[in-house]
Scaffold this active site. Structure first.
Site, short mmCIF file in Angstrom:
data_model
loop_
_atom_site.label_atom_id
_atom_site.label_comp_id
_atom_site.label_asym_id
_atom_site.label_seq_id
_atom_site.Cartn_x
_atom_site.Cartn_y
_atom_site.Cartn_z
N THR A 101 0.87 -1.18 0.00
CA THR A 101 0.00 0.00 0.00
C THR A 101 0.90 1.22 0.00
O THR A 101 1.65 1.46 0.96
CB THR A 101 -0.91 0.03 1.24
OG1 THR A 101 -1.65 -1.19 1.30
CG2 THR A 101 -1.86 1.21 1.17
N LYS A 176 -7.17 1.63 -3.26
CA LYS A 176 -6.81 1.18 -1.90
C LYS A 176 -7.03 2.31 -0.89
O LYS A 176 -7.44 2.06 0.26
CB LYS A 176 -5.35 0.71 -1.90
CG LYS A 176 -4.82 0.30 -0.54
CD LYS A 176 -5.44 -0.98 0.01
CE LYS A 176 -4.90 -1.27 1.41
NZ LYS A 176 -5.47 -2.46 2.01
N LYS A 244 0.32 5.23 8.12
CA LYS A 244 0.92 5.54 6.81
C LYS A 244 -0.17 5.71 5.76
O LYS A 244 -0.19 6.68 5.00
CB LYS A 244 1.89 4.40 6.45
CG LYS A 244 2.47 4.40 5.05
CD LYS A 244 1.94 3.29 4.15
CE LYS A 244 1.94 1.90 4.70
NZ LYS A 244 1.38 0.89 3.83
P1 NAP Z 1 5.35 -6.31 7.32
O1 NAP Z 1 5.06 -7.55 8.10
O2 NAP Z 1 6.08 -5.19 7.97
O3 NAP Z 1 6.11 -6.74 5.97
C1 NAP Z 1 6.90 -5.89 5.20
C2 NAP Z 1 8.14 -6.65 4.83
O4 NAP Z 1 8.92 -5.89 3.91
C3 NAP Z 1 9.03 -6.93 6.06
O5 NAP Z 1 9.34 -8.31 6.11
C4 NAP Z 1 10.25 -6.07 5.80
O6 NAP Z 1 11.47 -6.61 6.25
C5 NAP Z 1 10.28 -6.01 4.29
N1 NAP Z 1 11.01 -4.84 3.83
C6 NAP Z 1 10.78 -3.54 4.12
N2 NAP Z 1 11.68 -2.76 3.50
C7 NAP Z 1 12.49 -3.58 2.81
C8 NAP Z 1 13.60 -3.38 1.98
N3 NAP Z 1 14.08 -2.15 1.74
N4 NAP Z 1 14.19 -4.45 1.42
C9 NAP Z 1 13.73 -5.70 1.66
N5 NAP Z 1 12.66 -5.96 2.46
C10 NAP Z 1 12.06 -4.90 3.03
O7 NAP Z 1 3.98 -5.69 6.76
P2 NAP Z 1 2.70 -6.45 6.16
O8 NAP Z 1 1.63 -6.47 7.18
O9 NAP Z 1 3.11 -7.68 5.48
O10 NAP Z 1 2.22 -5.36 5.08
C11 NAP Z 1 2.92 -5.15 3.87
C12 NAP Z 1 2.21 -4.04 3.08
O11 NAP Z 1 0.87 -4.44 2.80
C13 NAP Z 1 2.11 -2.71 3.84
O12 NAP Z 1 2.23 -1.65 2.93
C14 NAP Z 1 0.71 -2.76 4.44
O13 NAP Z 1 0.21 -1.45 4.64
C15 NAP Z 1 -0.04 -3.51 3.35
N6 NAP Z 1 -1.21 -4.29 3.78
C16 NAP Z 1 -1.19 -5.01 4.95
C17 NAP Z 1 -2.31 -5.74 5.32
C18 NAP Z 1 -2.35 -6.54 6.60
O14 NAP Z 1 -3.44 -6.90 7.03
N7 NAP Z 1 -1.22 -6.85 7.22
C19 NAP Z 1 -3.43 -5.77 4.49
C20 NAP Z 1 -3.41 -5.08 3.30
C21 NAP Z 1 -2.29 -4.34 2.95
P3 NAP Z 1 11.81 -6.80 7.82
O15 NAP Z 1 11.43 -8.22 8.06
O16 NAP Z 1 13.26 -6.54 7.93
O17 NAP Z 1 10.98 -5.80 8.57
#
Ligand code: NAP
Length: 294
Positions: A101, A176, A244
């Protein structure tokens, strides 16, 4: 765009709560999968199931027909796509899909940079939460040109069930934002309703049965409601990620001279929670605000 397995080779970058499950479905369906994540330990499960690790986003891109990013913030996306070791500079005429997102303006910029380098690009953020990712039942809202969408569709269908092409680059992210604006007021309503039920001394589990099947039903009540009742505030969706999203949505709304009082209030309440050290809890922790005032 095929490999020995006859399915496109997929590179997946960002293996957090969402990416972990989404990449797992691609692997399970037989796509050769190369992965990268900032913290390598999150890749261990996928590597154990046959995924290949690459040391940089660029190295992932160089050996993939389709590259998918599922990162945290727009700044992460910018770095992973446009950095020197990034996806755009190192991919070979690939299809690049950002499912994070992120901001509509960045999506448009990424599409332009990808096109200059000879790649197709899409913005394809998702809705459906951690449960939707685990069950491959995400809603996926897509921006970009029709040819890229047609190429991406069979891959997106591995992760979602409701996949909609919304228009040109940025249209997926705008969609979104609309989704997040709806959720902002909905989650406040769910927490208020449950706070009221607790104050009135109702049986909260029975309450969820009673109102969850009526007009109030929906993901926020039916999935997050039971977590609230159990006192489970672990993240399916981080408060800091929701902040965010509300920041992006309110910036876009300002630009369009549109006032969104519900989204503004949600941002204020969540900002207070994050200020109290709760930014890494799930969005259902808003309930704590109603019970304790922060
Ligand atoms: P998350 O658990 O924080 O996953 C993000 C991943 O990206 C983490 O594993 C992080 O690594 C990795 N990352 C960040 N920067 C990076 C970089 N420069 N290089 C390589 N890897 C990197 O978040 P999430 O819940 O999966 O959500 C991901 C996205 O989807 C977000 O934008 C969120 O707003 C969106 N979203 C989430 C949901 C939900 O219910 N969770 C639903 C819809 C949309 P680290 O392991 O080192 O932190």
């Amino acid at each position: 765009m095929t490999s020995a397995s006859s399915l496109p080779r997929v590179g997946f970058i960002g293996l957090g709560i969402m990416g972990q499950s989404m990449a797992g479905h691609l692997l399970a369906q037989g796509h050769p999968l190369t992965v990268y994540n900032r913290s390598r330990e999150k890749a261990a499960g996928l590597i154990g199931r046959g995924a290949r690790w690459a040391d940089t986003p660029g190295a992932v891109a160089a050996q993939s027909d389709v590259v998918i990013t599922m990162l945290g913030y727009p700044s992460d996306v910018e770095q992973v796509w446009l950095g020197a070791d990034g996806v755009v500079a190192n991919a070979r005429q690939a299809l690049l899909i950002d499912m994070t997102t992120s901001s509509p303006a960045l999506a448009q910029r990424l599409a332009a940079e990808a096109a200059k380098a000879g790649h197709m690009a899409l913005d394809a953020p998702v809705s459906g939460g951690d449960v939707g990712a685990r069950e491959a039942k995400l809603s996926i809202m897509v921006g970009g040109n029709a040819a890229a969408f047609a190429t991406a569709l069979p891959v997106l269908q591995r992760m979602g069930t409701n996949i909609v092409h919304m228009g040109e680059a940025g249209a997926g992210q705008h969609t979104k934002m609309s989704n997040q604006i709806v959720i902002a007021s909905t989650i406040m309503g769910v927490c208020e309703g449950l706070a009221y039920a607790r104050a009135a001394g109702l049986d909260e589990t029975v309450l969820l049965q009673a109102i969850g099947g009526g007009a109030a039903g929906g993901f926020q009540l039916n999935v997050l409601g039971p977590r609230i009742v159990k006192g489970d505030f672990a993240p399916g969706f981080f408060i800091e990620h929701f902040l965010k999203d509300l920041g992006i949505a309110l910036t876009e709304a300002d630009r369009m001279q549109l006032d969104l009082p519900g989204a503004r209030l949600a941002r204020q309440l969540y900002t207070e929670l994050a200020g109290g050290g709760k930014g890494r809890l799930g969005t259902q922790a808003l309930f704590q605000h109603y019970m304790t005032g922060a």
